[in-house]
Scaffold this active site. Sequence first.
Site, PDB file in Angstrom:
ATOM      1  N   LYS A  39      -0.229   5.907   9.350  1.00 22.32           N
ATOM      2  CA  LYS A  39      -0.706   6.933  10.280  1.00 22.32           C
ATOM      3  C   LYS A  39      -1.211   6.229  11.535  1.00 22.32           C
ATOM      4  O   LYS A  39      -2.405   5.919  11.651  1.00 22.32           O
ATOM      5  CB  LYS A  39      -1.856   7.734   9.644  1.00 22.32           C
ATOM      6  CG  LYS A  39      -1.445   8.624   8.474  1.00 22.32           C
ATOM      7  CD  LYS A  39      -2.645   9.401   7.918  1.00 22.32           C
ATOM      8  CE  LYS A  39      -2.229  10.361   6.829  1.00 22.32           C
ATOM      9  NZ  LYS A  39      -3.391  10.984   6.146  1.00 22.32           N
TER      10      LYS A  39
ATOM     11  N   PHE B  99      -2.652  15.448   5.561  1.00 19.75           N
ATOM     12  CA  PHE B  99      -2.873  14.997   4.191  1.00 19.75           C
ATOM     13  C   PHE B  99      -1.578  15.162   3.399  1.00 19.75           C
ATOM     14  O   PHE B  99      -1.028  16.259   3.300  1.00 19.75           O
ATOM     15  CB  PHE B  99      -4.014  15.768   3.530  1.00 19.75           C
ATOM     16  CG  PHE B  99      -4.342  15.220   2.170  1.00 19.75           C
ATOM     17  CD1 PHE B  99      -5.054  14.032   2.042  1.00 19.75           C
ATOM     18  CD2 PHE B  99      -3.910  15.871   1.018  1.00 19.75           C
ATOM     19  CE1 PHE B  99      -5.336  13.510   0.786  1.00 19.75           C
ATOM     20  CE2 PHE B  99      -4.187  15.344  -0.237  1.00 19.75           C
ATOM     21  CZ  PHE B  99      -4.904  14.172  -0.363  1.00 19.75           C
TER      22      PHE B  99
ATOM     23  N   ASP C 203      -4.240   4.499   6.634  1.00 17.65           N
ATOM     24  CA  ASP C 203      -4.802   5.609   7.403  1.00 17.65           C
ATOM     25  C   ASP C 203      -5.730   4.985   8.469  1.00 17.65           C
ATOM     26  O   ASP C 203      -5.250   4.483   9.481  1.00 17.65           O
ATOM     27  CB  ASP C 203      -5.523   6.518   6.401  1.00 17.65           C
ATOM     28  CG  ASP C 203      -6.095   7.798   6.986  1.00 17.65           C
ATOM     29  OD1 ASP C 203      -5.867   8.068   8.163  1.00 17.65           O
ATOM     30  OD2 ASP C 203      -6.788   8.533   6.251  1.00 17.65           O
TER      31      ASP C 203
ATOM     32  N   GLU D 203       0.835  -1.204   0.000  1.00 16.77           N
ATOM     33  CA  GLU D 203       0.000   0.000   0.000  1.00 16.77           C
ATOM     34  C   GLU D 203       0.870   1.254   0.000  1.00 16.77           C
ATOM     35  O   GLU D 203       2.006   1.226   0.468  1.00 16.77           O
ATOM     36  CB  GLU D 203      -0.853   0.015   1.280  1.00 16.77           C
ATOM     37  CG  GLU D 203      -2.264  -0.500   1.097  1.00 16.77           C
ATOM     38  CD  GLU D 203      -3.188   0.523   0.432  1.00 16.77           C
ATOM     39  OE1 GLU D 203      -2.696   1.456  -0.253  1.00 16.77           O
ATOM     40  OE2 GLU D 203      -4.403   0.379   0.598  1.00 16.77           O
ATOM     41  N   ASP D 204       0.318   2.345  -0.494  1.00 19.80           N
ATOM     42  CA  ASP D 204       1.000   3.636  -0.358  1.00 19.80           C
ATOM     43  C   ASP D 204       0.884   4.135   1.076  1.00 19.80           C
ATOM     44  O   ASP D 204       1.854   4.597   1.670  1.00 19.80           O
ATOM     45  CB  ASP D 204       0.454   4.674  -1.349  1.00 19.80           C
ATOM     46  CG  ASP D 204      -1.069   4.827  -1.294  1.00 19.80           C
ATOM     47  OD1 ASP D 204      -1.755   4.055  -0.563  1.00 19.80           O
ATOM     48  OD2 ASP D 204      -1.587   5.713  -1.991  1.00 19.80           O
TER      49      ASP D 204
END
Length: 179
Positions: free
Chosen positions: A135, A156, A107, A103-104
């Site tokens: 995160k 963000f 979150d 994954e990038d």
Amino acid sequence: MTNTVQLHDRTFAIHISDDAINKAVREVAAAINRDLEGTNPLFVGVLNGAFMFLGDLLKHVHIPCEVSFVKVASYEGTSSTGQVKQLVGLGENIKDRTVVIVEDIVDTGNTIEHLVESLKTQRPASIHICTLLFKPNAYTRNIPIEYAALRVPNDFLVGYGLDYDGLGRNLKHIYKITE
Ligand code: 5GP
Ligand code: MG
């Protein structure tokens, strides 16, 4: 060289330099080489955001392995919609395979949970999570994030594969939105 970039209506400032990213990517690849040797893992990149990370990561993965992709979407603008849409599924048979989801960014964990649940139905030997950015303060799920290259606060971010409404994926540094 300027430290900011304008994308659509917002300004972003460099948050993680390309040097720092590359170092973190090499460290994660070294951990994978060590942990998954002899398993012929299948790396499953999550499009679109993970394309750059996966490409750079695999240059440093030296064990025999295979690569595929899935495509999902859950973000619109700068916040999660909470709904995960699977746009392209996995073609490979993963029964008894060692799978590494790439994954990038993780979150809330909504996307990764959805993917893990969906892949588990095919009975792989194991599923591992590898993400460029994590995160921890936003994460609400229980699935362990085994390989996180960089831990980041709840801002963000764009660049190095991550976009703001389509723009910014080509940037080599990671940028943070400014007020
Ligand atoms: P989650 O489902 O874990 O809440 O969110 C995961 C997905 O949301 C990521 O794969 C990514 O596409 C998107 N996302 C989460 N945080 C960010 C961010 O800071 N910037 C960008 N560009 N996308 C994000
Ligand atoms: Mg993503």
